[in-house]
Scaffold this active site. Structure first.
Site, short mmCIF file in Angstrom:
data_model
loop_
_atom_site.label_atom_id
_atom_site.label_comp_id
_atom_site.label_asym_id
_atom_site.label_seq_id
_atom_site.Cartn_x
_atom_site.Cartn_y
_atom_site.Cartn_z
N TYR A 118 -15.34 -54.84 -21.67
CA TYR A 118 -16.38 -55.87 -21.11
C TYR A 118 -15.75 -57.40 -20.95
CZ TYR A 118 -20.21 -52.73 -20.85
OH TYR A 118 -20.96 -51.84 -20.44
N CYS A 158 -21.75 -62.43 -35.11
CA CYS A 158 -22.77 -63.40 -34.75
C CYS A 158 -22.62 -64.40 -35.91
CB CYS A 158 -24.10 -62.40 -34.66
SG CYS A 158 -25.44 -63.55 -34.43
N ASN A 196 -25.80 -49.09 3.48
CA ASN A 196 -24.52 -48.36 2.84
C ASN A 196 -23.91 -47.60 3.76
OD1 ASN A 196 -23.25 -46.69 0.98
ND2 ASN A 196 -24.99 -46.73 -0.55
N THR A 231 -26.26 -49.16 -3.24
CA THR A 231 -26.31 -48.33 -4.43
C THR A 231 -26.29 -46.91 -3.97
OG1 THR A 231 -28.02 -48.05 -6.39
CG2 THR A 231 -28.97 -48.63 -4.24
N SER A 232 -26.00 -46.36 -5.01
CA SER A 232 -25.90 -44.80 -4.79
C SER A 232 -27.09 -44.15 -5.13
CB SER A 232 -24.50 -44.09 -5.73
OG SER A 232 -25.08 -44.70 -7.14
N GLN A 279 -29.22 -54.14 -10.01
CA GLN A 279 -28.71 -53.38 -10.80
C GLN A 279 -27.35 -53.99 -11.44
OE1 GLN A 279 -29.10 -48.89 -10.17
NE2 GLN A 279 -29.13 -49.93 -8.08
N CYS A 309 -26.15 -63.78 -37.93
CA CYS A 309 -26.57 -62.76 -38.77
C CYS A 309 -25.22 -61.91 -38.91
CB CYS A 309 -27.36 -61.73 -38.06
SG CYS A 309 -26.70 -60.81 -36.65
N HIS A 316 -30.45 -54.42 -15.24
CA HIS A 316 -29.21 -54.05 -16.28
C HIS A 316 -28.72 -55.16 -17.00
CE1 HIS A 316 -29.01 -50.16 -13.47
NE2 HIS A 316 -30.12 -50.30 -14.19
C1 BV8 Z 1 -33.18 -45.41 -19.57
C2 BV8 Z 1 -24.98 -52.03 -16.99
C3 BV8 Z 1 -34.23 -44.64 -21.12
C4 BV8 Z 1 -23.92 -51.60 -17.78
C5 BV8 Z 1 -25.80 -50.08 -16.02
C6 BV8 Z 1 -33.65 -39.79 -14.76
C7 BV8 Z 1 -32.93 -38.85 -14.06
C8 BV8 Z 1 -31.52 -38.80 -14.32
C9 BV8 Z 1 -30.89 -39.60 -15.38
C10 BV8 Z 1 -31.77 -40.48 -16.00
C11 BV8 Z 1 -33.01 -40.79 -15.89
N1 BV8 Z 1 -33.72 -41.40 -16.71
C12 BV8 Z 1 -32.66 -41.85 -17.63
C13 BV8 Z 1 -31.54 -41.12 -17.19
C14 BV8 Z 1 -30.25 -41.56 -18.04
C15 BV8 Z 1 -29.34 -42.73 -17.25
C16 BV8 Z 1 -28.96 -42.30 -15.91
O1 BV8 Z 1 -29.39 -42.59 -14.86
N2 BV8 Z 1 -27.83 -41.87 -15.74
C17 BV8 Z 1 -27.23 -41.37 -14.33
C18 BV8 Z 1 -25.85 -41.56 -14.72
C19 BV8 Z 1 -27.75 -39.96 -14.13
N3 BV8 Z 1 -30.20 -43.91 -17.17
C20 BV8 Z 1 -30.20 -44.94 -18.34
O2 BV8 Z 1 -29.71 -44.45 -19.46
C21 BV8 Z 1 -31.09 -45.84 -18.46
N4 BV8 Z 1 -31.86 -45.99 -19.54
O3 BV8 Z 1 -33.53 -44.57 -18.72
O4 BV8 Z 1 -33.44 -45.19 -20.87
C22 BV8 Z 1 -34.93 -44.93 -22.71
C23 BV8 Z 1 -36.48 -44.99 -22.81
C24 BV8 Z 1 -36.78 -45.47 -23.93
C25 BV8 Z 1 -36.08 -45.50 -25.21
C26 BV8 Z 1 -34.62 -45.46 -24.84
C27 BV8 Z 1 -33.98 -45.05 -23.77
C28 BV8 Z 1 -30.14 -47.07 -18.34
C29 BV8 Z 1 -29.28 -47.10 -17.06
C30 BV8 Z 1 -28.49 -48.35 -17.10
C31 BV8 Z 1 -27.00 -48.19 -17.31
N5 BV8 Z 1 -26.38 -49.47 -17.32
N6 BV8 Z 1 -25.12 -51.21 -15.96
C32 BV8 Z 1 -22.60 -52.00 -17.24
O5 BV8 Z 1 -22.37 -52.55 -15.99
O6 BV8 Z 1 -21.54 -51.72 -17.79
S1 BV8 Z 1 -25.74 -48.92 -14.45
C33 BV8 Z 1 -24.44 -49.25 -13.47
O7 BV8 Z 1 -24.53 -48.23 -12.81
C34 BV8 Z 1 -24.42 -50.55 -12.91
O8 BV8 Z 1 -25.52 -51.42 -12.98
C35 BV8 Z 1 -24.55 -50.07 -11.51
O9 BV8 Z 1 -24.92 -51.01 -10.71
C36 BV8 Z 1 -25.17 -49.12 -11.71
C37 BV8 Z 1 -25.78 -48.10 -10.59
O10 BV8 Z 1 -24.57 -47.83 -9.58
P1 BV8 Z 1 -24.80 -48.31 -8.31
O11 BV8 Z 1 -24.85 -49.85 -8.62
O12 BV8 Z 1 -25.63 -47.76 -7.32
O13 BV8 Z 1 -23.04 -48.48 -7.86
P2 BV8 Z 1 -22.10 -47.03 -7.70
O14 BV8 Z 1 -21.00 -47.53 -8.04
O15 BV8 Z 1 -23.04 -46.13 -8.15
O16 BV8 Z 1 -22.50 -47.19 -6.07
C38 BV8 Z 1 -22.07 -48.28 -5.01
C39 BV8 Z 1 -22.84 -47.71 -4.03
O17 BV8 Z 1 -22.32 -48.96 -2.87
C40 BV8 Z 1 -22.08 -46.42 -3.17
O18 BV8 Z 1 -23.27 -45.92 -2.64
C41 BV8 Z 1 -21.39 -46.90 -1.94
O19 BV8 Z 1 -21.50 -46.26 -0.88
C42 BV8 Z 1 -21.95 -48.32 -1.50
N7 BV8 Z 1 -20.88 -49.33 -1.16
C43 BV8 Z 1 -19.61 -49.51 -1.39
N8 BV8 Z 1 -19.33 -50.53 -0.79
C44 BV8 Z 1 -20.38 -50.98 0.00
C45 BV8 Z 1 -21.28 -50.55 -0.43
N9 BV8 Z 1 -22.44 -50.49 0.19
C46 BV8 Z 1 -22.56 -51.62 0.72
N10 BV8 Z 1 -21.62 -52.41 1.18
C47 BV8 Z 1 -20.54 -52.19 0.77
N11 BV8 Z 1 -19.22 -52.80 0.95
#
Ligand code: BV8
Length: 261
Positions: free
Chosen positions: A67, A159, A225, A200-201, A101, A162, A119
């Protein structure tokens, strides 16, 4: 990029427009997206493997330094034309809600206000046990240029309140989103006439379900996208292109139709 005329009319007549952004909006600022192959030092890791509380417990130094490396990257980058166009869009429409996000803070650097950071934000640190927010000067924690993870096993700082380890103020996979932000995002999605899904994907939940909420509430969905996503089949307008190209074109067409610019 040809922007449909009826989309211009739709946006200008809308009472409430929402934009949900993902890592693609920051790609043109030089910040790798999550789907991009992890670059350089991190080619051997998957983002989803590192962005979890389990990974941090298992190897706090590795996750903390990942990070810090990403934070340094973010602090050196600037908003691109896509971020600026989103800010300009908010000045044109009656009511605008921006949900992101992304954790890089570039929307705020472009002038956007009231950004719903679903996020979190990599620029902020909290402590692992009690989420005490750490005060840090802008640019604090910058490493020297030839930072090398292989030799850098510095553990996270503690921290001052704490003593528990510091972590980034982001939502990891498996962690719940801030309920206030999620409620605000859901309310916006269910009360808008136009919902933009930009860079976003549409794979990460619950953020990915916001567009479906909007659709079921009667909104028209616009996807910006260069690639298709799981959302593409249900959108009303699929603008296949980079945000930094499509969004400025959209804004200039809106300004012309609105007699501005
Ligand atoms: C939760 C911070 C519950 C950290 C991030 C339901 C269904 C399936 C899975 C789940 C579900 N519910 C929960 C899940 C599990 C999980 C999840 O979704 N997993 C995925 C992988 C399937 N979700 C979670 O764990 C979430 N928590 O639901 O908790 C809970 C409830 C109670 C108590 C306890 C728990 C938490 C999710 C958050 C994770 N943290 N980020 C960090 O950054 O290190 S997510 C991370 O991915 C980033 O924030 C990022 O933004 C995000 C999503 O990705 P995208 O932004 O879409 O980026 P990506 O690279 O994927 O795609 C880029 C896109 O841009 C592409 O489409 C590309 O074509 C396009 N592109 C490229 N260039 C351009 C462009 N577009 C325009 N212009 C360009 N030039």
């Amino acid at each position: 990029m040809q922007i449909p005329v009826d989309l211009i009319d739709l946006v200008l007549s809308a009472d409430h427009v929402v934009a949900l952004t993902g890592a693609g909006v920051s790609a043109e600022s030089g910040i790798p997206t999550f789907r991009d192959a992890m670059t350089g030092l991190w080619a051997m890791y998957q983002a989803e493997e590192l962005a979890t509380p389990e990974a941090f417990r298992r190897n706090p130094s590795l996750v903390w330094n990942w990070y810090q490396w990403r934070k340094q990257l973010v602090l050196e980058k600037s908003p691109n034309a896509g971020h600026v166009a989103i800010k300009e869009l908010s000045d044109i429409v009656s009511r605008f809600s921006l949900i992101t996000q992304n954790v890089d803070g570039l929307h705020q650097k472009a002038g956007s206000r009231n950004v719903i950071e679903l996020h979190g934000n990599i620029r902020r640190s909290i402590c692992f046990d009690n989420r005490h927010l750490q005060e840090e000067a802008e640019g604090a924690g910058l490493m020297d240029v030839d930072f090398d993870i292989e030799s850098n096993h510095e553990p996270p700082p503690e921290c001052p309140q704490c003593g528990s380890m510091l972590r980034p103020d982001v939502i990891w996979f498996g962690e719940a989103l801030n309920p206030g932000y999620l409620n605000a995002a859901s309310e916006a999605a269910m009360t808008c006439e136009v919902f933009f899904s930009i860079g976003t994907s549409s794979l990460v939940h619950p953020a990915a379900s916001l567009a479906e909420f909007a659709k079921h509430s009667g909104a028209r969905i616009v996807e910006v996208n260069p690639n298709p996503t799981p959302l593409t089949p249900i959108v009303d307008y699929a603008l296949h292109g980079a945000g930094g190209e499509v969004l400025p074109e959209l804004v200039s067409r809106l300004q012309a139709a609105n007699g501005q610019g």
